[in-house]
Design an enzyme around this catalytic site. Structure first.
Site, mmCIF file in Angstrom:
data_model
loop_
_atom_site.group_PDB
_atom_site.id
_atom_site.type_symbol
_atom_site.label_atom_id
_atom_site.label_comp_id
_atom_site.label_asym_id
_atom_site.label_seq_id
_atom_site.Cartn_x
_atom_site.Cartn_y
_atom_site.Cartn_z
ATOM 1 N N THR A 158 0.877 -1.139 0.032
ATOM 2 C CA THR A 158 0.148 0.026 0.109
ATOM 3 C C THR A 158 0.859 1.244 0.031
ATOM 4 O O THR A 158 1.824 1.164 0.910
ATOM 5 C CB THR A 158 -1.132 -0.021 1.128
ATOM 6 O OG1 THR A 158 -1.817 -1.212 1.130
ATOM 7 C CG2 THR A 158 -1.793 1.266 1.473
ATOM 8 N N ARG A 268 -36.903 11.755 2.478
ATOM 9 C CA ARG A 268 -37.393 10.841 1.306
ATOM 10 C C ARG A 268 -39.043 10.515 1.582
ATOM 11 O O ARG A 268 -39.217 10.013 2.797
ATOM 12 C CB ARG A 268 -36.577 9.888 1.125
ATOM 13 C CG ARG A 268 -37.078 8.782 0.202
ATOM 14 C CD ARG A 268 -36.911 9.099 -1.217
ATOM 15 N NE ARG A 268 -37.110 8.462 -2.322
ATOM 16 C CZ ARG A 268 -37.306 8.643 -3.443
ATOM 17 N NH1 ARG A 268 -37.220 10.014 -3.660
ATOM 18 N NH2 ARG A 268 -37.675 7.730 -4.169
ATOM 19 N N GLY A 343 -32.092 2.945 -4.409
ATOM 20 C CA GLY A 343 -31.258 2.745 -5.819
ATOM 21 C C GLY A 343 -30.150 3.932 -5.707
ATOM 22 O O GLY A 343 -28.911 3.570 -6.180
ATOM 23 N N GLU A 366 -4.315 -6.077 8.156
ATOM 24 C CA GLU A 366 -3.923 -6.122 9.409
ATOM 25 C C GLU A 366 -4.368 -7.126 10.105
ATOM 26 O O GLU A 366 -4.605 -7.225 11.387
ATOM 27 C CB GLU A 366 -4.345 -4.804 10.093
ATOM 28 C CG GLU A 366 -3.654 -3.434 9.397
ATOM 29 C CD GLU A 366 -2.247 -3.577 8.944
ATOM 30 O OE1 GLU A 366 -1.528 -4.282 9.379
ATOM 31 O OE2 GLU A 366 -1.839 -2.599 8.267
ATOM 32 N N SER A 369 -10.902 -11.096 9.991
ATOM 33 C CA SER A 369 -11.603 -11.310 11.341
ATOM 34 C C SER A 369 -11.402 -12.670 11.836
ATOM 35 O O SER A 369 -11.182 -12.785 13.326
ATOM 36 C CB SER A 369 -13.119 -11.098 10.884
ATOM 37 O OG SER A 369 -13.276 -9.746 10.731
HETATM 38 C C1 FAD Z 1 -6.035 -3.263 0.122
HETATM 39 C C2 FAD Z 1 -4.990 -4.218 0.746
HETATM 40 C C3 FAD Z 1 -3.944 -3.539 1.082
HETATM 41 C C4 FAD Z 1 -2.981 -4.108 1.958
HETATM 42 N N1 FAD Z 1 -1.642 -3.511 2.325
HETATM 43 C C5 FAD Z 1 -0.554 -4.260 2.765
HETATM 44 C C6 FAD Z 1 0.441 -3.680 3.063
HETATM 45 O O1 FAD Z 1 0.686 -2.371 2.450
HETATM 46 N N2 FAD Z 1 1.794 -4.652 3.129
HETATM 47 C C7 FAD Z 1 1.548 -5.746 3.191
HETATM 48 O O2 FAD Z 1 2.482 -6.581 3.818
HETATM 49 N N3 FAD Z 1 0.389 -6.442 3.281
HETATM 50 C C8 FAD Z 1 -0.697 -5.608 2.657
HETATM 51 N N4 FAD Z 1 -2.117 -6.291 2.716
HETATM 52 C C9 FAD Z 1 -2.075 -7.810 2.852
HETATM 53 C C10 FAD Z 1 -2.932 -8.091 3.913
HETATM 54 O O3 FAD Z 1 -2.694 -7.935 5.360
HETATM 55 C C11 FAD Z 1 -3.445 -9.568 3.804
HETATM 56 O O4 FAD Z 1 -4.460 -9.388 2.593
HETATM 57 C C12 FAD Z 1 -4.325 -10.174 4.984
HETATM 58 O O5 FAD Z 1 -3.351 -10.084 6.004
HETATM 59 C C13 FAD Z 1 -4.561 -11.598 4.640
HETATM 60 O O6 FAD Z 1 -3.918 -12.354 4.031
HETATM 61 P P1 FAD Z 1 -4.155 -13.188 2.724
HETATM 62 O O7 FAD Z 1 -4.730 -12.166 1.714
HETATM 63 O O8 FAD Z 1 -2.802 -13.818 2.252
HETATM 64 O O9 FAD Z 1 -5.322 -14.233 3.179
HETATM 65 P P2 FAD Z 1 -4.992 -15.505 3.686
HETATM 66 O O10 FAD Z 1 -3.900 -15.753 4.850
HETATM 67 O O11 FAD Z 1 -4.708 -16.600 2.494
HETATM 68 O O12 FAD Z 1 -6.251 -16.014 4.128
HETATM 69 C C14 FAD Z 1 -7.186 -16.587 3.096
HETATM 70 C C15 FAD Z 1 -8.664 -16.888 4.352
HETATM 71 O O13 FAD Z 1 -8.261 -17.945 5.037
HETATM 72 C C16 FAD Z 1 -8.480 -17.392 6.433
HETATM 73 N N5 FAD Z 1 -7.487 -18.115 7.332
HETATM 74 C C17 FAD Z 1 -6.415 -18.002 6.986
HETATM 75 N N6 FAD Z 1 -5.722 -18.718 8.088
HETATM 76 C C18 FAD Z 1 -6.896 -19.123 9.008
HETATM 77 C C19 FAD Z 1 -6.739 -19.961 10.101
HETATM 78 N N7 FAD Z 1 -5.609 -20.340 10.782
HETATM 79 N N8 FAD Z 1 -8.051 -19.967 10.925
HETATM 80 C C20 FAD Z 1 -9.262 -19.662 10.082
HETATM 81 N N9 FAD Z 1 -9.120 -19.245 8.884
HETATM 82 C C21 FAD Z 1 -7.944 -18.744 8.653
HETATM 83 C C22 FAD Z 1 -8.383 -15.924 6.562
HETATM 84 O O14 FAD Z 1 -9.275 -15.482 7.671
HETATM 85 C C23 FAD Z 1 -9.219 -15.673 5.108
HETATM 86 O O15 FAD Z 1 -10.592 -15.427 5.268
HETATM 87 C C24 FAD Z 1 -3.126 -5.576 2.018
HETATM 88 C C25 FAD Z 1 -4.303 -6.044 1.722
HETATM 89 C C26 FAD Z 1 -5.400 -5.401 0.883
HETATM 90 C C27 FAD Z 1 -6.259 -6.245 0.472
#
Ligand code: FAD
Length: 390
Positions: A158, A268, A343, A366, A369
């Site tokens: 980001t 409205r 809408g 970060e 959930s």
């Molecule tokens: C708009 C945006 C900006 C971002 N900015 C940055 C940035 O600046 N720098 C950076 O380094 N990262 C950044 N991120 C990354 C972000 O922190 C990650 O997308 C996030 O931590 C989730 O990791 P993932 O997308 O790999 O999902 P995954 O870890 O692959 O998870 C996929 C799904 O599996 C679930 N899951 C995973 N492990 C478990 C578990 N043990 N038990 C139950 N459920 C689980 C998750 O909750 C999720 O629903 C950004 C992401 C977005 C979308």
């Protein structure tokens, strides 16, 4: 008049609110122009933020920042959450987690210019194969004399398009700390640093999220943050802080949505009445307000506990609870607001439509959930209810 904020806290909240009120009129322009507003307007906002002590709000006085406590920062961030399209990010937050380890060289080269608002940082932690499971990263750092050689591909970085330097997290390949995490300052124009692609995301922000490649990037040992093996601790400190700030911004977003949806419902007409006279609409507003109050109390109370020096693990759990509840609350409130606008709530020029898309990521970044729930359950099992909820 709030019964639980001091006069000074209310004055700070007012200052931030007035500042954000001036950003709101630029939302639609930003939405229709890939997140951009005219450069002279942006410059004016940055100057004003600096003048009002709303720049680098998390940085200590030693590092040149305003030295606010956590509740003060929450009050400011809550207001920035009221505006869409990340226009509130003009109220910047620097790398405050660095305080205890930063060297004079690092202060002079990167931190002071950041605090003064002259340059920006970004974070490269997540990878294609490692998001929630940060320990799964494959980026490497290899010692070579007085330098390190960095390699890896990072996702979702980001603000990369606006940054002068990036914090790059990797695992050491050799030496006594092999396999442990390290974090480095890397200049964005260093040889071997490249943008692989600029993906489109659901929101319309001028801050892009690059996929970045680091190929044999050579950095001197002076770029190492703290010591070898410290990398993961810094990420945890930043997550903890940012989770609470996400909670604060979600409260601000929910307040704005409730305000706008209520005003619309009062104006409205349908079937010869204001739609605000229908119980179906009233109940959506009532649920939203009730949940906002709960989230706000949690967020303020967590900040107060941090200011009072509560145990770090308790802070960790409480920040997770605040982020989990406030982000899910704000998404429910946005969904109801879209419904109340009908809408119109599906049009990009409408605040509810924009928040409906923008707030979704607060349940993901970060720590998702699910990850927040894992942290909370882990702390519950280790500490019991009372230390975590007072
Ligand atoms: C708009 C945006 C900006 C971002 N900015 C940055 C940035 O600046 N720098 C950076 O380094 N990262 C950044 N991120 C990354 C972000 O922190 C990650 O997308 C996030 O931590 C989730 O990791 P993932 O997308 O790999 O999902 P995954 O870890 O692959 O998870 C996929 C799904 O599996 C679930 N899951 C995973 N492990 C478990 C578990 N043990 N038990 C139950 N459920 C689980 C998750 O909750 C999720 O629903 C950004 C992401 C977005 C979308």
């Amino acid at each position: 008049m709030s019964t639980f904020l001091t006069t000074a806290e209310l004055a700070l909240q007012d200052r931030a609110r007035s500042f954000v009120d001036e950003l709101i009129p630029w939302e639609v322009e930003a939405e229709m122009n890939r997140g951009e507003i005219p450069p002279d307007v942006l410059k004016g906002q940055k100057d004003k933020a600096l003048e009002l002590a709303l720049t680098s709000i998390n940085m200590s006085e030693r590092l040149g920042g305003p030295g606010y406590g956590m509740l003060a920062q929450v009050l400011i961030q809550e207001q920035t959450g009221r505006v869409t399209n990340a226009l509130g990010w003009v109220v910047s937050t620097g790398p405050s987690w660095i305080e205890d380890v930063v060297t004079d060289h690092q202060i002079e080269k990167w931190i002071r210019p950041t605090v003064d608002g002259d340059i920006h940082e970004c974070y490269a932690i997540t990878e294609q194969g490692a998001g929630s499971d940060v320990d799964g990263i494959e980026a490497t750092a290899r010692r070579d004399g007085d330098d390190y050689i960095l390699n890896g591909v990072k996702w979702h970085v980001t603000s990369a398009n606006l940054a002068a330097y990036v914090f790059f997290q990797a695992k050491l390949t050799d030496g006594p700390n092999a396999g442990r995490h390290v974090l480095f300052f890397v200049d964005m124009d260093a040889p071997g640093v490249e943008c692989v692609r600029v993906p489109e995301y659901a929101h319309t922000y001028s801050h892009h999220h690059w996929e970045m490649k680091f190929t044999d990037v050579r950095v001197p040992k002076e770029n190492l943050v703290g010591s070898e093996g410290d990398g993961m601790g810094f990420s945890h400190a930043w997550f903890r802080y940012e989770r609470l700030m996400i909670a604060a911004r979600c409260c601000g977003a929910a307040e704005r949505l409730i305000e706008e949806a209520t005003a619309f419902a009062e104006g409205r007409q349908a079937y010869g009445s204001k739609i605000a006279d229908f119980q179906a609409i009233q109940f959506m507003l009532a649920d939203s307000l009730t949940e906002l109050w709960a989230a706000r109390l949690m967020t303020y109370e967590t900040a107060r506990a941090i200011d009072a020096g509560v145990d770090l693990k308790v802070q960790h759990a409480q920040c997770s609870m605040a982020k989990l509840y406030a982000s899910e609350m704000a998404n429910r409130v946005a969904d109801r607001a879209v419904q109340i606008f009908g809408g119109r709530g599906f049009m990009r020029e409408n605040v509810a439509e924009r928040f409906f898309r923008e707030l979704r990521v607060d349940r993901i970044w970060e720590g998702t959930s699910e990850i927040q729930r894992m942290i909370i359950a882990d702390q519950l099992r280790k500490r019991g209810i009372q230390p975590l909820t007072g």
